[in-house]
Design an enzyme around this catalytic site. Structure first.
Site, PDB file in Angstrom:
ATOM      1  N   GLY A 144      46.478  -9.640  26.691  1.00  0.00           N
ATOM      2  CA  GLY A 144      46.277  -8.561  27.647  1.00  0.00           C
ATOM      3  C   GLY A 144      44.889  -8.398  28.226  1.00  0.00           C
ATOM      4  CD  GLU A 169      51.653 -12.600  21.157  1.00  0.00           C
ATOM      5  OE1 GLU A 169      51.774 -11.783  22.100  1.00  0.00           O
ATOM      6  OE2 GLU A 169      52.497 -12.738  20.265  1.00  0.00           O
ATOM      7  N   GLY A 195      46.390 -14.949  27.331  1.00  0.00           N
ATOM      8  CA  GLY A 195      46.884 -15.792  28.411  1.00  0.00           C
ATOM      9  C   GLY A 195      45.912 -15.778  29.578  1.00  0.00           C
ATOM     10  NE  ARG A 217      48.149 -12.182  39.177  1.00  0.00           N
ATOM     11  CZ  ARG A 217      47.155 -11.399  39.578  1.00  0.00           C
ATOM     12  NH1 ARG A 217      46.345 -11.793  40.534  1.00  0.00           N
ATOM     13  NH2 ARG A 217      46.963 -10.243  39.008  1.00  0.00           N
ATOM     14  CB  CYS A 223      60.008 -15.753  57.728  1.00  0.00           C
ATOM     15  SG  CYS A 223      59.512 -17.081  58.834  1.00  0.00           S
ATOM     16  CD  GLU A 224      60.438 -12.069  52.527  1.00  0.00           C
ATOM     17  OE1 GLU A 224      60.266 -10.829  52.466  1.00  0.00           O
ATOM     18  OE2 GLU A 224      61.489 -12.629  52.209  1.00  0.00           O
ATOM     19  CE1 TYR A 234      51.451 -14.391  33.076  1.00  0.00           C
ATOM     20  CE2 TYR A 234      49.137 -13.754  33.225  1.00  0.00           C
ATOM     21  CZ  TYR A 234      50.296 -13.914  32.489  1.00  0.00           C
ATOM     22  OH  TYR A 234      50.292 -13.595  31.149  1.00  0.00           O
TER      23      TYR A 234
END
Ligand code: PLP
Length: 418
Positions: free
Chosen positions: A240, A275, A277, A314, A343-344, A372
């Site tokens: 985290g 953990e 990341g 993200r 196309c968004e 990510y």
């Protein structure tokens, strides 16, 4: 600190000019720095030097590229995996099964059996029924599955709602108030070797306070479990730690985190598991892109780049900020919007941002894209799956090929009845 710096007016990844990678591999492309990964892996470990028994499990969902996993294995890290697919990746990269922790709220029976087949070191149970199922599967094989119970401490991590996992309303873990009773029932099952507890309250945390609050609650729970006669030998404190996406972000340094952990857990007498990341991978990667057009608009001009939300999700997913820097900045700047070709309207990386002045054909990077990033890529709009490159000093290797829309189309079938 990373190894993506200006040299003689142009951006390098370690000792390789980014323009060379663009010319040889094409864009968009993720670029990772081996030295940065290794520095982060070492810094996180060093931060915990005052904790006597530590197990490090890199949360591979942040960046599961096999070359990254091999590097982390070489640095002495095991893996935190959240699917059978990630489990196979960790093993394929050379991580010992005993160093693998299997987390995740939706492990199937098939994945639980897979973990037992592979002999992994720990299952992090997310609900009682999962523990019952794991016990049945293990007992039927004459095994006892090493596991801990993940608790939800009901602490607000103060991060984006979509990456917050430790509030009572989140789907992860069992409510801390229910944990003693659930723990007692699971500890009595024949197929489980229940060793302790775990928690992970969210990602991109920029303050130690919520983590410290969580660990105090966990410490109390450990004491309560011991008072009830359980032998607690492991506590998994999750991941985290945040990284600096913007200049003004003040991340928690591993030293500061480690000092807090050492203080709070001093009397626990357990093996502590971690953990991490994002804190390992985030600043170890950038996304290199090319400007297709600079499109005038009534407000700010639109810089249309060849990277899009399918390559780096993200910003669309979490309104995330990634610094945008020209590979050969001229020194001039302008205020512009940055968007991809998809196309968004959500395919927008920045609005009204003060950035290096760029024009058609220029190269630029999105910084802090190592975590990510590529792992969330898709082929939406029938775009290629973005490739990945790792740099090591003055050399580099393509560590994931660009997968063409044609290759993906070749896996599709039109039934004969159409
Ligand atoms: C995602 C995740 C992590 C890693 O989180 P980071 O913020 O990337 O450090 C650790 N543990 C669990 C259980 C996770 O789901």
């Amino acid at each position: 600190m990373d190894h993506f710096n200006l040299r003689n007016g142009e951006l390098y990844a370690e000792d390789v000019p980014m323009a060379r990678i663009a010319a040889e591999v094409g864009t968009p492309v993720y670029i990772y720095s081996r030295a940065t990964f290794e520095r982060h892996a070492a810094a996180f470990r060093d931060g915990l030097k005052d904790c006597p028994r530590v197990h490090l499990a890199y949360a591979i969902k942040a960046n599961p590229n096999l070359a990254v996993l091999r590097l982390m294995a070489n640095a002495g890290y095991g893996a935190d995996v959240v699917s059978g697919g990630e489990l196979e990746r960790a093993l394929a990269a050379g991580m010992p099964a005993k160093d693998i922790v299997f987390s995740g709220v939706g492990k199937t029976r098939q994945e639980l059996a897979q973990g037992l087949d592979r002999g992994i070191g720990q299952f992090n149970l997310e609900l009682e029924a999962e523990g019952v199922a794991l016990s049945e599967i293990a007992a039927a094989r004459g095994q006892r599955a090493p596991c801990v119970l993940r608790v939800n401490p009901d602490v607000d991590a103060g991060t984006h709602a979509k990456i917050s996992t430790g509030k009572a309303e989140n789907k992860f873990g069992v409510a801390i108030a229910d944990a003693p009773a659930i723990y007692a029932r699971l500890a009595a099952l024949p197929g489980l070797d229940l060793r302790g507890v775990a928690s992970h309250i969210g990602s991109q945390l920029l303050s130690v306070a919520p983590m410290e609050a969580t660990y105090h609650r966990i410490g109390q729970l450990v004491a309560d479990l011991r008072a009830a006669g359980h032998a607690v030998t492991r506590v998994d404190l999750g991941g985290g730690l945040g990284v600096a996406y913007r200049a003004e972000d003040r991340p928690v340094w591993p030293d500061e985190y480690g000092a807090m952990v050492a203080r709070v857990t001093r009397d626990w007498d357990v093996e502590l598991m971690f953990e991490p990341g994002r804190v390992i991978a985030g600043n170890a990667g950038v996304l290199l892109t090319k400007v297709i057009w600079v499109k005038p608009s009534p407000a700010n001009p639109w810089v249309i780049v060849d990277a899009a939300m399918n390559d780096l999700a993200r910003p669309a997913l979490y309104d995330a900020w990634h610094d945008f820097v020209a590979v050969k900045p001229s020194g001039e700047r302008f205020v512009a919007n940055i968007a991809g070709p998809v196309c968004e309207s959500g395919d927008t990386f920045a609005k009204a941002r003060d950035i290096d002045l760029v024009k058609e054909g220029d190269l630029a990077i999105f910084r802090t894209a190592g975590a990510y990033g590529a792992t969330m890529a898709s082929t939406y709009n029938s775009r290629a799956l973005v490739p990945e490159v790792m740099v090591d000093g003055d050399r580099y290797a393509v560590v994931a090929e660009r997968i063409s829309p044609k290759t993906i189309m070749d896996e599709e079938r039109v039934p004969e009845w159409l």
